[in-house]
Design an enzyme around this catalytic site. Structure first.
Site, PDB file in Angstrom:
ATOM      1  N   SER A 410       0.667  -1.065  -0.151  1.00  0.00           N
ATOM      2  CA  SER A 410      -0.140   0.122  -0.092  1.00  0.00           C
ATOM      3  C   SER A 410       0.797   1.338  -0.009  1.00  0.00           C
ATOM      4  O   SER A 410       0.453   2.257  -0.413  1.00  0.00           O
ATOM      5  CB  SER A 410      -0.899   0.016   1.237  1.00  0.00           C
ATOM      6  OG  SER A 410      -1.574  -1.021   1.439  1.00  0.00           O
ATOM      7  N   HIS A 431      -1.759  -3.194  -6.049  1.00  0.00           N
ATOM      8  CA  HIS A 431      -2.538  -2.707  -5.091  1.00  0.00           C
ATOM      9  C   HIS A 431      -4.097  -2.994  -4.918  1.00  0.00           C
ATOM     10  O   HIS A 431      -4.745  -2.362  -5.492  1.00  0.00           O
ATOM     11  CB  HIS A 431      -2.302  -1.237  -4.755  1.00  0.00           C
ATOM     12  CG  HIS A 431      -2.776  -0.909  -3.306  1.00  0.00           C
ATOM     13  ND1 HIS A 431      -2.956   0.423  -3.048  1.00  0.00           N
ATOM     14  CD2 HIS A 431      -2.934  -1.586  -2.294  1.00  0.00           C
ATOM     15  CE1 HIS A 431      -3.351   0.523  -1.638  1.00  0.00           C
ATOM     16  NE2 HIS A 431      -3.527  -0.452  -1.220  1.00  0.00           N
ATOM     17  N   GLU A 443      -5.140  -0.490  -8.135  1.00  0.00           N
ATOM     18  CA  GLU A 443      -4.204   0.281  -8.459  1.00  0.00           C
ATOM     19  C   GLU A 443      -3.044  -0.305  -8.971  1.00  0.00           C
ATOM     20  O   GLU A 443      -2.452  -1.499  -8.352  1.00  0.00           O
ATOM     21  CB  GLU A 443      -3.518   1.127  -7.376  1.00  0.00           C
ATOM     22  CG  GLU A 443      -4.735   2.448  -6.927  1.00  0.00           C
ATOM     23  CD  GLU A 443      -3.906   3.297  -5.733  1.00  0.00           C
ATOM     24  OE1 GLU A 443      -4.191   4.517  -5.855  1.00  0.00           O
ATOM     25  OE2 GLU A 443      -3.425   2.446  -4.979  1.00  0.00           O
ATOM     26  N   ASN A 481      -4.179   6.267  -1.233  1.00  0.00           N
ATOM     27  CA  ASN A 481      -3.651   6.432  -0.024  1.00  0.00           C
ATOM     28  C   ASN A 481      -2.769   7.820   0.460  1.00  0.00           C
ATOM     29  O   ASN A 481      -2.628   8.294   1.445  1.00  0.00           O
ATOM     30  CB  ASN A 481      -2.848   5.295   0.666  1.00  0.00           C
ATOM     31  CG  ASN A 481      -3.679   4.194   1.024  1.00  0.00           C
ATOM     32  OD1 ASN A 481      -4.898   4.228   1.068  1.00  0.00           O
ATOM     33  ND2 ASN A 481      -2.865   2.938   1.115  1.00  0.00           N
TER      34      ASN A 481
END
Ligand code: 3H9
Length: 697
Positions: A410, A431, A443, A481
């Protein structure tokens, strides 16, 4: 005749054929072409007229690209009026996906013949719309109120067999030559002197139980499709179908359809339709980039994440070798997968036999050596750079030279992971989002040396496993994130400055987020952020007010839902969240320590701070070239972070609010709250003055 519609006589049957690739959408040329053909059929030798389509599908709906542009005659309702009143028997020949206005066209024909593989549906609700060409009036008359509610409020298509059960299709056939079968069917109808059946004249009555069901559905939809306006308007239309005559019902449908069209929700959802498709396209890739056929996948780590990823591949028939450190660990992982599938079976999503064949696609192993022949490896181990580098070094020594090596990290730097191998061009990030078997977002993270071929392959295989892939460049937290940090920071600061967890979550959830930020923290586990912060410098961590409460909750054993308490207490049975005075004591003590005086914070301030913090970071991500386009960022947030589709993602929402207004609000926050936290992205400042659009950045 129009270039996209042809008309020819097959004996005594007139055959209209639409050929408007890719999905035969009802563009102006198609509508006028069908109208001309229908007119030609008034006076020719035809005794019946068939509407059919070339290519992969029957008409898949109105042409969405024409929405919002000046209308061009004939409108679809006008065309369907002509069809409805046609003097010859009309038959729709359905293959592929007959959707929206396409299915409404078919419903205006006297008869419908469909290939067994065909699907029909009214997906307008997914675009913030309702079926606006008679669908809301014809479907309840044919299929009944219950069938109509389900078809129109879910927007999910149904297969030909189910459609026939609901009287929406008259004949289901197999084989290749649909047009020939439709011609034979029309000849049969002519020979039998069959009546010109019309959905508009079918009887509909609303029984007491129908009425009760409509009311119940209305209430359930308020909860299930919270904040969306189209589902409620669809129920209004179904009520109108039952209570008003057909013509009056059509007028009501038109009125409500126009309301939907003018509603910003529909603009947002149409934006998402095109955003999702654009995200799959990579601007820089040459057209002939080779794509590797992925037949065998290795997954390292049989925990929740690795297990979820394994399910995604196994479900589409790709063989998975699931590896963990010990036989016990893999067995525990496999048991968890089996438990998940048992729940799916009990809910009717899969049969026992389907689950057995999916499970047979997963081979457990405790040895990396078993990954020698896989085409793709996805590492899902502990979130620590050194651990991941060790895994990749080992894989480098074992996997075949053409294998793709992916990390499900992540936050970690893909380039540093790739550097542990002798083949950095074969390394990238994939991801997944938790739970990996459910969440649609993936992702695909491009490292500095990742080859075009592995990026193209990752995008392709992501779609194959039912994900919505978005390409991200390399930065801390990638797209999603990285944006979460300023969003969470503002949530934490609102908590310190005067709000409660319930106020923050309530404000964001009423605004449309699937879950507020505090509840998300509790669901994910507060220890995750805590451990991530341990690897950061003081400067990287940011101001203490933005994380000290979270740290103290973790230190008090409050890890979130998994420990029964975090920002909230949780009912052990129902998992219902409840306010907890102990949290506010921690907040008060931390405020005293940092010298923060609490004040009253409005819900509006909370929503503005959180949504603008997201969009501002999104704009910086665009400037840095991490995302290919603004709409990709919207896809990330709607598919991975519970951002409401009816607001179109953080970037679309920013434009809907108005960039100059948003920039002015951020400048206000900079002067009143923190100049450091509210540095407006250069792009937004520019767009605010030159009136440009994010799509052009
Ligand atoms: C409606 O009908 C309103 C009426 O009730 C009332 C009117 C008065 N228009 O998805 P794909 C493009 S509302 C324009 O990748 P697949 C799409 O953008 C409409 N373009 O293929 C893409 O372009 P590109 C109700 C459309 O095989 C290309 O076609 N209908 C439309 O995975 C291929 O699409 C719907 O909501 C359109 N209607 O899936 C159906 N549809 O290649 C919407 C597609 O440049 N469509 N395009 O990226 C779908 O659900 C899927 O496209 C479909 C095919 C299942 C048909």
């Amino acid at each position: 005749m129009s270039p996209v519609v042809s008309y020819a006589l097959h004996g005594n049957i007139g055959v209209i054929s639409v050929d408007n690739a890719p999905v035969n959408a009802l563009s102006h040329a198609v509508r006028s072409g069908i109208a001309e053909a229908l007119t030609a059929a008034y006076s020719d030798a035809s005794q019946a007229v068939i509407i059919s389509c070339a290519g992969r599908t029957f008409i898949a709906g109105a042409d969405i690209t024409e929405f919002g542009k000046p209308p061009q005659e004939p409108s679809l309702p006008d065309l369907l009026e002509q069809l409805d009143n046609h003097p010859k028997i009309t038959v729709a020949a359905l293959h592929g996906t007959a959707l929206g206005g396409g299915f409404e066209t078919a419903l205006s024909c006297n008869y419908r013949i469909a290939l067994a593989s065909a699907k029909v549906g009214l997906p307008e609700v997914k675009l913030g719309l309702l079926p606006g060409a008679g669908g809301t009036q014809r479907v309840p008359r044919l299929a009944g109120v219950e069938g109509a509610i389900s078809l129109m409020t879910t927007g999910n298509p149904i297969n030909a067999k189910k459609a026939a059960e609901l009287s929406l299709v008259d004949r289901v056939v197999n084989g290749d030559d649909l047009v020939a079968q439709a011609v034979a069917y029309a000849e049969e109808l002519v020979a039998a002197n069959a009546p010109q059946k019309q959905a508009r004249t079918a009887q509909i009555t609303l029984t007491d139980s129908d009425r009760a069901m409509l009311n119940q559905q209305r209430t359930q939809l308020l909860k299930k499709t919270r904040g969306e306006t189209a589902p409620q308007r669809i129920i209004d239309c179904i009520e109108a179908a039952a209570e008003l005559g057909f013509e009056e019902g059509l007028r009501r449908e038109r009125e409500l359809f126009m309301e939907c069209m003018a509603d910003p929700q529909s603009a947002a959802m149409r934006h998402m339709f095109f955003a999702e498709r654009a995200a799959a396209k990579i601007n820089s890739l040459p057209k002939d980039t080779p794509i590797v056929d992925i037949q065998r996948v290795g997954i390292i780590g049989a925990g929740t994440m690795g297990g979820g990823i394994a399910m995604c591949f196994a479900q589409v028939g790709i063989h998975v070798t699931l590896v963990d450190m010990s036989e016990d660990a893999v067995k525990a992982g496999l048991d968890k997968i089996a438990k998940n599938y048992a729940i799916s079976v009990s809910r009717g999503r899969f049969s026992e036999a389907q689950v057995a064949s999916i499970m047979a696609n997963i081979t457990p192993s405790s040895s990396y050596q078993d990954l020698a022949e896989v085409d793709l490896v996805i590492e899902a181990v502990f979130e620590n750079l050194a651990v991941k580098q060790e895994v990749f070094k080992t894989l480098d020594g074992i996997c075949k030279p053409c294998a793709i090596l992916a990390s499900n990290t992540s936050y970690q730097n893909i380039d540093e992971i790739a550097a542990a191998t002798s083949r950095p061009s074969s390394v990238l990030g994939m991801h997944f989002f938790s739970p990996a078997n459910v969440m649609k977002l993936l992702e695909v993270v491009r490292g500095a040396e990742s080859s075009d071929s592995i990026i193209a392959t990752a995008m392709t295989v992501s779609k194959k496993i039912g994900k919505v892939p978005v390409l991200s460049g390399m930065c801390y937290g990638f797209i999603g994130n990285r944006m979460l940090r300023p969003y969470s920071r503002e949530a934490a600061l609102c908590l310190m400055e005067g709000a409660t967890p319930a106020q923050i979550d309530g404000a964001m959830e009423r605004w449309g987020m699937a879950m507020g930020p505090m509840a998300v923290g509790d669901l994910a586990g507060l220890d995750i952020g805590y451990k991530a912060r341990e690897q950061l410098t003081e400067e990287q961590k940011g101001e203490p007010a933005s994380y000290l409460v979270a740290d103290r909750l973790v230190e008090a054993g409050r890890l979130g839902q998994k420990s029964g308490a975090g920002y909230y207490q949780y009912d052990p049975e129902t998992r219902r969240r409840m306010d907890d005075p102990a949290v506010m004591e921690i907040v008060a003590a931390t405020c005293a320590e940092l010298g923060i005086n609490r004040r009253t914070i409005s819900d509006e301030e909370i929503v503005d701070r959180l949504t603008l913090a997201l969009a501002n970071e999104g704009a910086k991500i665009l400037e840095d070239g991490i995302a290919q386009r603004a709409s990709d960022i919207d896809v990330v947030y709607c598919y991975g972070y519970g951002f409401p589709r009816f607001k179109g993602g953080p970037m679309h929402n920013l434009e809907a609010v108005g960039i100059p207004r948003a920039v002015a609000r951020m400048e206000e926050f900079a002067s009143k709250l923190s100049a450091q936290n509210w540095q407006t992205a250069k792009t937004l400042q520019e767009l605010s003055t030159n009136g440009g659009k994010l799509a052009d950045v």
